[in-house]
Structure formats: C-alpha cells, structure tokens
Enzyme design. Structure first.
Site, PDB file in Angstrom:
ATOM      1  N   GLU A 117       0.789  -1.228   0.000  1.00  0.00           N
ATOM      2  CA  GLU A 117       0.000   0.000   0.000  1.00  0.00           C
ATOM      3  C   GLU A 117       0.820   1.276   0.000  1.00  0.00           C
ATOM      4  O   GLU A 117       0.382   2.292  -0.533  1.00  0.00           O
ATOM      5  CB  GLU A 117      -0.940   0.028   1.222  1.00  0.00           C
ATOM      6  N   SER A 155     -30.648 -23.525  53.205  1.00  0.00           N
ATOM      7  CA  SER A 155     -29.750 -23.623  54.366  1.00  0.00           C
ATOM      8  C   SER A 155     -28.320 -23.199  54.078  1.00  0.00           C
ATOM      9  O   SER A 155     -27.441 -23.407  54.903  1.00  0.00           O
ATOM     10  CB  SER A 155     -29.708 -25.074  54.835  1.00  0.00           C
TER      11      SER A 155
END
Ligand SMILES: [Zn+2]
Ligand SMILES: [Zn+2]
Length: 753
Positions: free
Chosen positions: A64, A325
């Site tokens: 690029e 419990s």
C-alpha cells in the site's frame, strides 16, 4: 505560515477517530469466545497492536505505501506523479494515496473531488500530528473493508480463518491484504479461485522484492485457499452478554474463562438437566472459581442459552433466589469466633417457639440433643435459629453485608430469624464467593471475570477467622451425612471437597456449593419459572451435578487438603455436653477449639441429688433428713428437653419426686412460658374468633400447673397440656405456677382488629 495554518485548522476541525468496534469476549488465552456486532450491525473487531505481526505489517506496507515509515502523511513525489498522469490521461486514479490518506478516507468517506482531496491531505497531516506510525497502521488494519458487513483485518481473520491475526500464515495475510482493494468483487468464500490467482501474483512480487525468504514464499504459494465465511463465535453466552453490558466502551474484553473447562461444563450441565426433564426440572447454573486467583474459570448461566422455551437466556448465576440452608456455615463460623460454641457443643433440636416463629426441620423430625457439628452437617433448623438468636440477627447481617450479599444489604431492615432458613434473597455468585472465603482462611474477595495480568495476590477482607473457616471445612467435608445423594456410590468418584447443600421453601431451589483448596464450585438447579418440584432437593438434585463438575475440574486434586491453622487445638470434652469434662463425665471425646476464644465451661450434664436408698424421693438441703439418704448423680436436663422426652414418651432417667413435706420454693426451676412471648404484641382478628395459646415447659416431677391472667386464676391443668384463652385488648399479665409454687410472669399487649 503553512504550519500555523495547519495548527489552527487542527484546533478548529479536530480529528474524530473513534470507530465503533464490535465487542469481543476472549478467553484466558486471548482467543475469541464470543463476538457482538457493533452498534451499526458491522463486524469491526479491534486489532490490538501486538496482533499485527511483522509479516502482516511488511505485506501491508509493501503493497500500500512503501514509504509509510518515512513520509509525513502524504507522499509528494507520488502526488506529483499521479497528478501528472491525471493530466496526461484525463482520468483520476488513487495511486497516490498513503496509508494515512486511506485511513482518512475510511474515517471520512467523501466523494472524490479536488477539494475533498485537499481536505484529505490536511486530515492525513493531522493524523500524523496526533498519532504514531504504529497507531496509524493499527487504524488502517481496523478499518479496511472486506465486503458485506465485515471491516478490519481481525474481523476477516476470525470470520474467514477462525484465528487471531497474529497467527495468520503468509498466504492468509496476502489474501487478506488484497481483498480491501476490491472488496465487492473479491468476496472470500465465493471467489476463492480468483483470489488465489491474485494472491499468488502478489506473493511473487514479494519474492522479487525479497521482503520474505524464498522458502516462506514457496510454502505460501503451495497453500490452498479454503476460506469460507464462518459464523461469529458465540461461546460462554451468559457471561459474554453480561460483560458486554458492563464494559460498554471496551472493544476487547479479556476474561479469565478457560475455554475447554467452559465448554465441557456447559455440556455436563446440559446433559444433566436433560436427564431431569421427566421430573419437570428444566434449569441449572454453575460457576467455577479458582481460589488462588479469585478468577472465574467457567460460567454456565443456564442449561441452554439458545433454548428460549425454558428461559435459557436467564442468567442463573445472577438470579436472586432463596438460599435455603446455605448460609448456615457462615452463622456457625461466626459463633465459633464468638466463642459461643465448638463443633461438639450440645444443642437441643426440639420444638421451639421463637416469638411466634416455629421452625421445623426439612424431614419434619426433631432429633433431641445433638452436637453443633451434627446440626450443621444435617442442616437442622432449630439449632441454627438458636445459634442465630445467640449471635444476634444484626451481627449476622453485618457479616452478610461484608460478604457483599446485595439483596440482603437492601432488605436488611426487614430480615428476622427466618433469614437463616432461607428467608432472604441471594445469588449463586454471592454464595460461591462466600464459600470461596472458607477456602481462603476466611478472607472474602469478589470473584473476577477479567483476566488478572499481574501476579499480585489478592487477600481480601476477613469475614471470619482462619480458625473458624477451618472448623467449618472439617465439618463440611465429612462423608457420613444425610445430604449425600440417595444411593450415591461415594467410594467411587466422590471428590474430596467440603460442601453444603440447600433446598428452598416450596422446593423451588436446589443448591450445592463445594470447595477444596484449589476451586470453589457453586451449583443451582431449579426452574426459572419459580415452579417448585417435590423431588427437588440440594442433596439429591444439585449435589450429583456438583460432584460431576468437581470430578471433571479437579479430580484427585494435586493441591493438598487445608492445613490446620496454628491457633486451632484439640481438647477432651464430655460427649454429653461438649464442655470440659468433670470427674463424672465418663464418655470423653476429642474436640477442636480455638484457645483464647472458645468458651471453657465445665460440664454439668449430671448433678448430685440427695435421695432415699430406694430412689423414690429426693431432698434438698432444707428438708434433708440427718440419716437414711444417699447422694446420687442424675442427668441435669433442661426443661425443653424434659418436655420433649415426655411428649414423645422417650425414656430418660428422672430425678425422683421431691420430698412432699419440703417447704422450700425452688425459683430456679420455675416454669418457662414458651408461648406467648414476653413483651410481644399480638394482633387478634374478630372474624377468626381466635384464642391465644398458653404453653409452658416445667421441671421434671411437676404434675400440674396453674395459669393466671392478670393475677386471677384462669385454669389448673396437668403439666404439658396446652390451654387456650380469649384475651381482652390491652396489656395483660400472664403467670404460670407449678405445683411447687414456682412462678413465672410475662406481659403481652393484645390488639383487636
Ligand atoms: Zn459431662
Ligand atoms: Zn426440699
């Protein structure tokens, strides 16, 4: 001059470089577990700097913008060349674009006009001003289009190659660098042959330029291209959804989830729940916490997130449910620290009325005199409420707040004694965090979902002492207990863990939370709809799943079992009371205690009584004859236990009736009025034509009791017979006297509605 212009324009038109990223949830190794579309329904996954491998960087820059590292955003030579070519050919080409300019164009998509080209150049300069080259390259990598709704190298890499960018091969990298040039015609998965040709062309250019060695190029050229568009990963869905909401602005959320563990446990939970289908039980949740790092390694919010029929998307780890419990261990640990009890302390599991609150046990039985350790292992309710009364509800609620129970914090003013039996709301996460503190010497630290990259150890805040944590652990790892699953072959495949079960009122929730030194695992089973099921119980339904997950996670743990803390010692106690033995305590056992903390009461399970030789009459000092009597030891039973034995016709050794000629009044064994409760208010409703129960417990030998209302005799009845009366409104004095003249008074207030 130009520089001043650029700086002022920079202030007036600041750069906006905040692309909306997709949220990625990654596992502890950084691999993507779950991906979410961004707010524009795009896949734009954030590539971290370290994910841009040198290979990837080289390929992009070569393709690029060869002078990327050298120019200042624009490449004047290229611009001149392109401009010149435009004039000659009369066409506009974009060949002059640097990576920086491409980034600008991706950030600010605009028509290609000469004016816009100028703006683009300015923006490119601006970009260079504010960002390093690496950051600009990263922006580029994150913005390049791949057709459809896929943007950025990472999205393409995950969706087409199912891997993170840093592990892409050169062939894959080259493939990904050519698509953004023509994203609509070079569609991966459908145009693979065309892309392959293009790819190899570029690989050959790389070879000519000598930027990769020829072996690497040869390998790349021979690599097939089989890319297809895959579904985005959707693992660990409950945690992923939760974290995405919690960390809205973070694109990559790095969790501590261990992929393999997560997937396997999801499967275990799913299979397990499918076996419960016939019982009409449809859901379960499980969480695995590493006790050393406090990190969560597996998070299964429901049996199947993708099954909408049973509320699969509900997160059972965060749902507020009744704990049954499961809070009892924290209560007993608190009582150990207060010195009130030790594991062998005796406590009476007999019917008791706590100011109108009359709990019963899960099995609806009462067990008489038991040890604290038995009461906890068997999850008995009366002893728990008794201990809570002694510890006091506010003190216990403080502990729960310290352990970060949110719903309890919020509703603390409304909670009473029933809280210890499940009359409050908790989440599986909160409970698991609590049990992880027993595994961590009583230090509480909230479990974390994000990976901790520092080695700094988290100690947390002390909620109970290391000593009492250890005592709780010792009790909870006993294997002779009733909350083992029915018919569970525990010699085979039973993990060595400490664990506690819980079943909520109405059998809506089954809990089982277990831990060893390495892991804490919490399991909940039930229905998100809240529907109760008769078969549901912590022991039979939640515990087998807990064992399965523990066996998978840490069977035969490499970690040793917990070491006894230095300040825990052993002592001999009387088996009858758990107190320090006297000479008459013939049955002695070993008990743990905390020196300096645990109470040092001497045993009084027997007492000396003067009796005649035939043991038919007892005497006190006042009526003791000068001869013909002997001293004998008799059980020193509390009135509630005597009453329990009497009403259940349980044999016990009674003290012979007291000398009828004795004139002494024994105030110390006066009747105990167990209902109504002294100082309470009672609201009576006319419609029900109600009466108030009068109930008392008397010393043994008492045959009759006299009830007085406001000092007037109301009724004379045999001891242990209940009496009812209809009270007037207002303050009422109630007295109960036994046939020895021992008397107790209480006052209550009655209101009629
Ligand atoms: Zn004793
Ligand atoms: Zn006497």
């Amino acid at each position: 001059m130009i520089i001043i212009l650029i700086f002022s324009l920079d202030l007036i038109f600041p750069l906006q470089t905040n692309p909306q990223y997709s949220t990625l949830i990654t596992d502890s190794d950084g691999r993507v577990l779950h991906a979410f579309l961004n707010s524009q329904d795009k896949w734009r996954m954030f590539t971290e700097l370290q994910e841009i491998s040198p290979k990837l960087e080289k390929a992009i820059i070569f393709k690029e913008d060869k002078w990327f590292r050298w120019h200042f955003g624009i490449n004047p030579i290229a611009i001149f060349r392109a401009g010149f070519r435009n004039v000659i050919t009369g066409r506009r080409t974009s060949g002059a674009s640097t990576i920086s300019m491409q980034v600008v164009r991706l950030l600010y998509p605009k028509e290609r006009t000469y004016l816009n080209k100028l703006t683009e150049i300015f923006r490119a300069l601006q970009l260079e001003l504010h960002y390093s080259k690496d950051e600009i390259l990263q922006l580029y990598v994150n913005l390049v289009p791949f057709g459809s709704n896929i943007e950025g190298i990472k999205s393409a890499s995950i969706l087409y190659f199912k891997k993170s960018p840093e592990v892409l091969s050169l062939a894959e990298i080259t493939t990904l660098t050519i698509i953004p040039n023509r994203p609509s015609s070079l569609r991966l998965g459908t145009k693979n042959a065309l892309i392959l040709k293009e790819r190899n062309k570029w690989l050959k250019s790389f070879q000519q330029a000598g930027i990769f060695d020829s072996q690497t190029i040869e390998d790349a050229l021979s690599e097939p291209l089989n890319a297809v568009r895959n579904e985005a990963p959707k693992l660990a869905p409950h945690l992923s959804v939760r974290l995405q909401k919690e960390y809205k602005t973070i694109p990559n959320i790095h969790t501590s989830i261990i992929r393999n563990k997560q997937l396997q446990i999801e499967q275990i939970v799913k299979n397990y729940v499918s076996r419960l289908f016939s019982m009409n039980i449809h859901n379960a949740a499980a969480i695995v916490i590493n006790n050393q790092t406090h990190q969560v390694e597996a998070y299964v919010g429901s049996s199947d997130f993708y099954n909408p029929a049973d509320g699969g998307q509900v997160d059972g780890i965060q749902a507020i449910r009744s704990p049954g419990s499961t809070l009892k261990p924290l209560l007993y640990a608190t009582a150990f620290d207060k010195g009130i009890i030790t594991p062998k302390t005796a406590i009476n599991d007999v019917p008791t009325n706590f100011g109108g609150f009359e709990p019963e046990n899960f099995d609806k039985l009462f067990h008489g005199k038991v040890s604290i350790e038995y009461a906890l292992a068997n999850s008995l309710n009366i002893p728990a409420v008794k201990v809570l009364k002694e510890v006091s509800t506010p003190v216990f609620i403080e502990k729960l707040k310290k352990s970060d129970f949110q719903a309890i914090r919020k509703n603390s003013s409304k909670l009473g004694l029933s809280l210890i039996l499940g009359g409050c709301g908790v989440t599986l996460e909160e409970l698991s965090n609590l049990y992880a503190s027993f595994a961590n010497q009583g230090y509480y630290a909230k479990a974390k979902f994000l990976k901790n990259f520092s080695d700094e150890a988290v100690k947390g805040e002390a909620i109970v002492s290391p000593e009492s944590s250890f005592l709780i652990t010792q009790i909870l790892n006993q294997v002779t207990r009733p909350d083992l699953p029915n018919n569970y072959d525990y010699t085979y495949r039973m993990p060595k863990i400490a664990w506690k079960t819980g079943t909520s009122f109405g059998k809506k929730d089954a809990w089982s939370i277990g831990y060893n030194a390495k892991y804490t695992i919490g399991v909940w089973v039930g229905n998100f709809s809240g529907q109760g099921v008769p078969e549901l119980s912590g022991a039979n339904i939640a515990t087998p799943l807990l064992f399965d997950i523990f066996n998978f996670t840490d069977y035969n743990s490499s970690e040793k079992w917990f070491r006894t803390p230095e300040n825990v010692s052993m002592r001999k106690v009387c088996a009858e009371s758990g107190d320090l033995p006297e000479d008459f305590c013939t049955h002695q056992i070993i008990d743990y205690y905390i020196p300096g903390v645990s109470k040092m009461t001497r045993c009084s399970h027997l007492k000396n009584i003067w009796v005649n030789p035939s043991e038919t009459m007892s005497f006190c000092n006042r009526c003791l004859p000068s001869e013909g009597v002997i001293q004998k030891l008799y059980p020193n039973l509390s009135p509630e236990l005597v009453r329990f034995y009497e009403t259940r016709h349980i044999n016990y050794q009674k003290i012979p009736p007291h000398n009828p000629d004795c004139t002494r009044i024994f105030n110390d064994n006066a009747p105990v009025i167990s209902f109504p409760t002294d100082g309470s208010e009672y609201f009576m409703s006319k419609e029900d034509n109600p009466e108030l129960l009068l109930d008392c417990q008397v010393n043994n030998g008492v045959k009759e009791v006299y009830w007085y209302i406001n000092d007037k005799l109301f009724k004379k009845v045999p001891a242990n017979q209940n009496v009812f009366f209809k009270p007037e409104a207002g303050k009422i004095k109630i007295s109960c006297s036994d046939d020895r003249g021992r008397n107790t008074d209480i006052w209550i207030t009655v209101k009629w509605q």
